[in-house]
Design an enzyme around this catalytic site. Structure first.
Site, PDB file in Angstrom:
ATOM      1  CG  PHE A 140      67.411  35.087  36.977  1.00  0.00           C
ATOM      2  CD1 PHE A 140      67.239  35.500  38.282  1.00  0.00           C
ATOM      3  CD2 PHE A 140      66.294  35.029  36.157  1.00  0.00           C
ATOM      4  CE1 PHE A 140      65.983  35.856  38.771  1.00  0.00           C
ATOM      5  CE2 PHE A 140      65.023  35.378  36.626  1.00  0.00           C
ATOM      6  CZ  PHE A 140      64.873  35.787  37.939  1.00  0.00           C
ATOM      7  N   GLY A 141      68.620  36.505  34.099  1.00  0.00           N
ATOM      8  CA  GLY A 141      67.823  37.350  33.208  1.00  0.00           C
ATOM      9  C   GLY A 141      68.427  38.733  33.010  1.00  0.00           C
ATOM     10  CG  HIS A 187      60.914  42.290  41.013  1.00  0.00           C
ATOM     11  ND1 HIS A 187      62.274  42.496  41.096  1.00  0.00           N
ATOM     12  CD2 HIS A 187      60.751  41.226  40.207  1.00  0.00           C
ATOM     13  CE1 HIS A 187      62.903  41.609  40.345  1.00  0.00           C
ATOM     14  NE2 HIS A 187      62.002  40.816  39.802  1.00  0.00           N
ATOM     15  NE  ARG A 188      61.132  36.131  41.469  1.00  0.00           N
ATOM     16  CZ  ARG A 188      61.936  36.774  40.608  1.00  0.00           C
ATOM     17  NH1 ARG A 188      63.109  37.225  40.975  1.00  0.00           N
ATOM     18  NH2 ARG A 188      61.563  36.945  39.354  1.00  0.00           N
ATOM     19  CG  ASP A 222      54.220  35.431  34.237  1.00  0.00           C
ATOM     20  OD1 ASP A 222      55.075  34.571  33.971  1.00  0.00           O
ATOM     21  OD2 ASP A 222      53.712  36.148  33.352  1.00  0.00           O
ATOM     22  CG  ASP A 246      69.124  40.010  38.219  1.00  0.00           C
ATOM     23  OD1 ASP A 246      68.139  40.763  38.272  1.00  0.00           O
ATOM     24  OD2 ASP A 246      69.201  38.941  38.844  1.00  0.00           O
ATOM     25  CE  LYS A 255      60.131  33.485  37.523  1.00  0.00           C
ATOM     26  NZ  LYS A 255      58.807  33.198  36.935  1.00  0.00           N
TER      27      LYS A 255
HETATM   28  P1  ITT Z   1      58.526  30.093  35.083  1.00  0.00           P
HETATM   29  O1  ITT Z   1      57.485  30.605  34.135  1.00  0.00           O
HETATM   30  O2  ITT Z   1      58.765  28.613  34.977  1.00  0.00           O
HETATM   31  O3  ITT Z   1      58.271  30.532  36.500  1.00  0.00           O
HETATM   32  P2  ITT Z   1      60.309  31.846  33.564  1.00  0.00           P
HETATM   33  O4  ITT Z   1      61.784  32.120  33.581  1.00  0.00           O
HETATM   34  O5  ITT Z   1      59.677  31.450  32.246  1.00  0.00           O
HETATM   35  O6  ITT Z   1      59.951  30.768  34.706  1.00  0.00           O
HETATM   36  P3  ITT Z   1      58.617  34.211  33.579  1.00  0.00           P
HETATM   37  O7  ITT Z   1      57.742  33.659  32.527  1.00  0.00           O
HETATM   38  O8  ITT Z   1      57.984  34.830  34.796  1.00  0.00           O
HETATM   39  O9  ITT Z   1      59.626  33.117  34.157  1.00  0.00           O
HETATM   40  O10 ITT Z   1      59.605  35.233  32.870  1.00  0.00           O
HETATM   41  C1  ITT Z   1      60.255  36.159  33.621  1.00  0.00           C
HETATM   42  C2  ITT Z   1      61.456  36.646  32.865  1.00  0.00           C
HETATM   43  O11 ITT Z   1      61.626  38.018  33.272  1.00  0.00           O
HETATM   44  C3  ITT Z   1      62.708  35.913  33.291  1.00  0.00           C
HETATM   45  O12 ITT Z   1      63.007  34.828  32.444  1.00  0.00           O
HETATM   46  C4  ITT Z   1      63.758  37.019  33.230  1.00  0.00           C
HETATM   47  O13 ITT Z   1      64.230  37.175  31.921  1.00  0.00           O
HETATM   48  C5  ITT Z   1      62.943  38.251  33.618  1.00  0.00           C
HETATM   49  N1  ITT Z   1      63.024  38.484  35.086  1.00  0.00           N
HETATM   50  C6  ITT Z   1      62.044  38.324  36.011  1.00  0.00           C
HETATM   51  N2  ITT Z   1      62.469  38.592  37.238  1.00  0.00           N
HETATM   52  C7  ITT Z   1      63.775  38.921  37.108  1.00  0.00           C
HETATM   53  C8  ITT Z   1      64.784  39.271  38.016  1.00  0.00           C
HETATM   54  O14 ITT Z   1      64.566  39.316  39.328  1.00  0.00           O
HETATM   55  N3  ITT Z   1      65.995  39.543  37.533  1.00  0.00           N
HETATM   56  C9  ITT Z   1      66.252  39.491  36.212  1.00  0.00           C
HETATM   57  N4  ITT Z   1      65.362  39.139  35.278  1.00  0.00           N
HETATM   58  C10 ITT Z   1      64.122  38.848  35.718  1.00  0.00           C
END
Ligand code: ITT
Length: 195
Positions: free
Chosen positions: A149-150, A177-178, A69, A152, A13
């Site tokens: 990540f996540g 979205h971000r 979030d 993607d 992020k």
């Molecule tokens: P912080 O709370 O410390 O900011 P986090 O990873 O725990 O970090 P979130 O609680 O906002 O973040 O969880 C968001 C999850 O949603 C993230 O871990 C991914 O699995 C998914 N996610 C969010 N934005 C994404 C993106 O741009 N691409 C892929 N997955 C995403």
């Protein structure tokens, strides 16, 4: 220069938001600020969790800061994983990852519509303001690409035939979205400082 602490422990992020900010803005991650804190996310909405994270860091530092979030919502699963996106497969040994669980639940599902949502909570001069960004698309049949990540590798944004995992960061930003939420944040901050 507008300096803000970014209340996140997610380095992806930090990278994406840094890349999306124009000149004149500088962000300091929690790690760079020496804050080693796992911020709770106990609420049922992205909005409330974003507020929780920015408030915790504002109370700790007294400095201007923001959090975000985010989550992935699918139509066929009534909005899941949603607010639980980061922890979707926790405590479920049957799945090796969040994407693995998502693909299993959507197997043979015709409706693969999904959207990413980001909520930014900014606290500046002690006052909170929130900004939202959405990206609609669909869930791929199988993971593709290793970028980002996540989720993607399994998310294909509308207007593309590739997953976010197959894109460079610059390409992802065209849909992200971000990035959309950050743009609103920047407009607000520029108006605030009168530039
Ligand atoms: P912080 O709370 O410390 O900011 P986090 O990873 O725990 O970090 P979130 O609680 O906002 O973040 O969880 C968001 C999850 O949603 C993230 O871990 C991914 O699995 C998914 N996610 C969010 N934005 C994404 C993106 O741009 N691409 C892929 N997955 C995403």
């Amino acid at each position: 220069m507008i300096e803000l602490i970014f209340a996140t422990n997610n380095e992806h992020k930090v990278l994406e938001i840094r890349q999306a900010l124009p000149e004149g803005f500088s962000i300091i991650s929690l790690r760079e600020a020496g804050i080693l804190k796992d911020i709770p996310e106990p609420h049922p909405t992205l909005e409330a969790n974003a507020t929780e994270k920015s408030t915790v860091i504002y109370q700790l530092t007294g400095k201007n800061c923001f959090s975000e979030d985010s989550g992935l919502e699918t139509e066929a699963l009534n909005g899941a994983p949603g607010v639980r996106s980061a922890r979707f497969a926790d405590d479920e040994p049957a799945y090796t990852s969040n994407t693995d669980k998502l693909l299993a639940l959507l197997r043979n599902q015709g409706n693969r519509k999904a959207r990413f949502k980001t909520v930014i909570s900014l606290i500046i001069n002690g006052k909170e303001q929130r900004f939202e960004g959405l990206c609609t698309g669909k869930i791929a049949e199988a993971p593709l690409g290793t970028g980002g990540f996540g989720y993607d590798p399994v998310f294909i944004p509308d207007g593309s035939d590739r997953t976010f995992g197959q894109m460079t960061l610059e390409e992802k930003q065209e849909f992200s979205h971000r990035k959309k939420a950050v743009k609103k944040l920047v407009v607000y901050l520029k108006e605030l400082v009168g530039s």
